[in-house]
Design an enzyme around this catalytic site. Sequence first.
Site, mmCIF file in Angstrom:
data_model
loop_
_atom_site.group_PDB
_atom_site.id
_atom_site.type_symbol
_atom_site.label_atom_id
_atom_site.label_comp_id
_atom_site.label_asym_id
_atom_site.label_seq_id
_atom_site.Cartn_x
_atom_site.Cartn_y
_atom_site.Cartn_z
ATOM 1 N N SER A 1 2.476 25.793 12.823
ATOM 2 C CA SER A 1 2.291 26.709 13.953
ATOM 3 C C SER A 1 0.895 26.603 14.547
ATOM 4 O O SER A 1 0.686 26.983 15.695
ATOM 5 C CB SER A 1 2.485 28.150 13.481
ATOM 6 O OG SER A 1 3.745 28.314 12.904
ATOM 7 N N HIS B 1 6.914 21.428 17.146
ATOM 8 C CA HIS B 1 6.887 22.850 16.799
ATOM 9 C C HIS B 1 8.103 23.574 17.390
ATOM 10 O O HIS B 1 8.153 23.851 18.589
ATOM 11 C CB HIS B 1 5.574 23.462 17.317
ATOM 12 C CG HIS B 1 5.375 24.890 16.932
ATOM 13 N ND1 HIS B 1 4.749 25.803 17.735
ATOM 14 C CD2 HIS B 1 5.749 25.581 15.822
ATOM 15 C CE1 HIS B 1 4.733 26.973 17.141
ATOM 16 N NE2 HIS B 1 5.344 26.865 15.980
ATOM 17 N N GLU C 1 7.350 22.633 21.165
ATOM 18 C CA GLU C 1 6.048 22.096 21.569
ATOM 19 C C GLU C 1 5.840 20.764 20.842
ATOM 20 O O GLU C 1 5.973 20.697 19.615
ATOM 21 C CB GLU C 1 4.923 23.071 21.181
ATOM 22 C CG GLU C 1 4.921 24.349 22.009
ATOM 23 C CD GLU C 1 3.858 25.352 21.572
ATOM 24 O OE1 GLU C 1 3.292 26.034 22.437
ATOM 25 O OE2 GLU C 1 3.591 25.476 20.352
ATOM 26 N N ASN D 1 1.466 30.187 20.432
ATOM 27 C CA ASN D 1 0.830 31.061 19.440
ATOM 28 C C ASN D 1 -0.608 31.415 19.820
ATOM 29 O O ASN D 1 -1.086 32.503 19.474
ATOM 30 C CB ASN D 1 0.897 30.435 18.042
ATOM 31 C CG ASN D 1 2.303 30.537 17.483
ATOM 32 O OD1 ASN D 1 3.087 31.379 17.913
ATOM 33 N ND2 ASN D 1 2.638 29.671 16.538
HETATM 34 N N1 LIG Z 1 8.371 31.610 10.746
HETATM 35 C C1 LIG Z 1 8.220 31.238 12.003
HETATM 36 O O1 LIG Z 1 8.506 32.009 12.939
HETATM 37 C C2 LIG Z 1 7.732 29.851 12.317
HETATM 38 C C3 LIG Z 1 7.956 29.348 13.605
HETATM 39 C C4 LIG Z 1 7.547 28.038 13.896
HETATM 40 C C5 LIG Z 1 6.902 27.268 12.918
HETATM 41 N N2 LIG Z 1 6.693 27.809 11.681
HETATM 42 C C6 LIG Z 1 6.040 26.948 10.682
HETATM 43 O O2 LIG Z 1 7.057 26.381 9.879
HETATM 44 C C7 LIG Z 1 6.540 26.136 8.556
HETATM 45 C C8 LIG Z 1 7.438 26.828 7.529
HETATM 46 O O3 LIG Z 1 7.495 28.213 7.847
HETATM 47 P P1 LIG Z 1 8.731 29.129 7.422
HETATM 48 O O4 LIG Z 1 8.663 30.322 8.296
HETATM 49 O O5 LIG Z 1 9.990 28.321 7.343
HETATM 50 O O6 LIG Z 1 8.252 29.555 5.949
HETATM 51 P P2 LIG Z 1 9.093 30.030 4.686
HETATM 52 O O7 LIG Z 1 8.171 30.879 3.885
HETATM 53 O O8 LIG Z 1 10.415 30.583 5.091
HETATM 54 O O9 LIG Z 1 9.367 28.638 3.927
HETATM 55 C C9 LIG Z 1 8.319 27.868 3.403
HETATM 56 C C10 LIG Z 1 8.894 26.715 2.594
HETATM 57 O O10 LIG Z 1 7.782 25.998 2.013
HETATM 58 C C11 LIG Z 1 8.077 25.761 0.646
HETATM 59 N N3 LIG Z 1 6.814 25.694 -0.074
HETATM 60 C C12 LIG Z 1 5.987 26.703 -0.430
HETATM 61 N N4 LIG Z 1 4.926 26.211 -1.103
HETATM 62 C C13 LIG Z 1 5.098 24.863 -1.171
HETATM 63 C C14 LIG Z 1 4.365 23.828 -1.742
HETATM 64 N N5 LIG Z 1 3.214 24.054 -2.394
HETATM 65 N N6 LIG Z 1 4.836 22.549 -1.614
HETATM 66 C C15 LIG Z 1 5.989 22.298 -0.957
HETATM 67 N N7 LIG Z 1 6.747 23.275 -0.405
HETATM 68 C C16 LIG Z 1 6.302 24.530 -0.508
HETATM 69 C C17 LIG Z 1 8.905 26.966 0.217
HETATM 70 O O11 LIG Z 1 9.650 26.652 -0.945
HETATM 71 C C18 LIG Z 1 9.795 27.144 1.446
HETATM 72 O O12 LIG Z 1 10.889 26.240 1.394
HETATM 73 C C19 LIG Z 1 5.097 26.639 8.560
HETATM 74 O O13 LIG Z 1 4.243 25.575 8.829
HETATM 75 C C20 LIG Z 1 5.095 27.654 9.719
HETATM 76 O O14 LIG Z 1 3.829 27.833 10.289
HETATM 77 C C21 LIG Z 1 7.109 29.071 11.349
#
Ligand SMILES: NC(=O)c1ccc[n+]([C@@H]2O[C@H](COP(=O)([O-])OP(=O)(O)OC[C@H]3O[C@@H](n4cnc5c(N)ncnc54)[C@H](O)[C@@H]3O)[C@@H](O)[C@H]2O)c1
Length: 284
Positions: free
Chosen positions: A119, A140, A152, A190
Amino acid sequence: MAIQTVGIVGSGIMGSGIAEVAAKAGHTVVLRSRKQETADAMVAGLEKSLNKQVDKGRLSEEDRDAVLGRVSATDHLGDLADCDLVIESIVEDLAVKKALFAELDDVVKADAILATNTSTLPVVEMAVATKRPEQVVGVHFFNPAPMMSLVEIIAPLTASDATVEAVTAFASACGKDPVQVKDRAGFIVNALLFPYLNNAVRMLENGTASRDDIDSAMKGGCNFPMGPLALLDLVGLDTSLSILDALYAEFADPNYSPAPALRRLVAAGHLGRKSGQGFYDYRK
Ligand SMILES: NC(=O)c1ccc[n+]([C@@H]2O[C@H](COP(=O)([O-])OP(=O)(O)OC[C@H]3O[C@@H](n4cnc5c(N)ncnc54)[C@H](O)[C@@H]3O)[C@@H](O)[C@H]2O)c1
């Protein structure tokens, strides 16, 4: 290069959503989670989501079966070897992402593109953790990925034009509306959205208005589909905190300095919808 086989690393909210988008668009998808059970749970979640679409008459049973037939789940990074594009969507932590990029670089084929769904974090840092920096970009997606049209495409200084164009074409092929943006914390959305979300927490914290009134005001007054506190819960409070920390580290703008209440909620394990509690309670 045409992207056909897509690897997704990370089984959270976003990894699951992106997997659905890519598989529905006709790509072969390999889901990788650190544990086989979680990877299998992602496929089960995908099946549930597709079944709902069948029940609502939005998807045929035949298409559902075809989508599921294109998806496989694994706990081995090596199973991503034949992917044309790998999108990582793991925890928003630069050190963890860089380590993953270095590992991925060793397992995927020479012409594969590596992408991050970060993000806010600097994509260039992930690019230089590999020996193929020209083939690393940000892609993104927004939450929930199957519903949100924007993607993005982040081009770090190191990325080749061919890589940026290939990933932009992939996003379009997934039915999304891609925009291209430079590698700056928060990209477009963001960087503009989070000062607003952060200030909503501050407004709650200083007692200006109640949670429900803040959310109602922004829905009714700005025609937003949800209020800022509900949106933070949807994004995940831990992810939101990481986003603000990264924005503040880059720009030192006080609007990005996370409201203390947000940090305390995360410390308490109240992460929003995904943990059952955040600004709202989802446990009932
Ligand atoms: N939540 C949102 O609205 C959103 C939107 C766009 C982008 N993102 C980005 O997407 C990515 C994931 O976010 P999310 O919301 O799916 O998070 P989430 O917390 O739902 O999932 C995170 C994942 O990462 C894994 N994880 C945690 N620690 C780890 C490690 N040390 N090594 C490998 N895997 C690990 C977890 O097991 C899980 O599968 C982030 O970079 C976030 O910034 C999030």
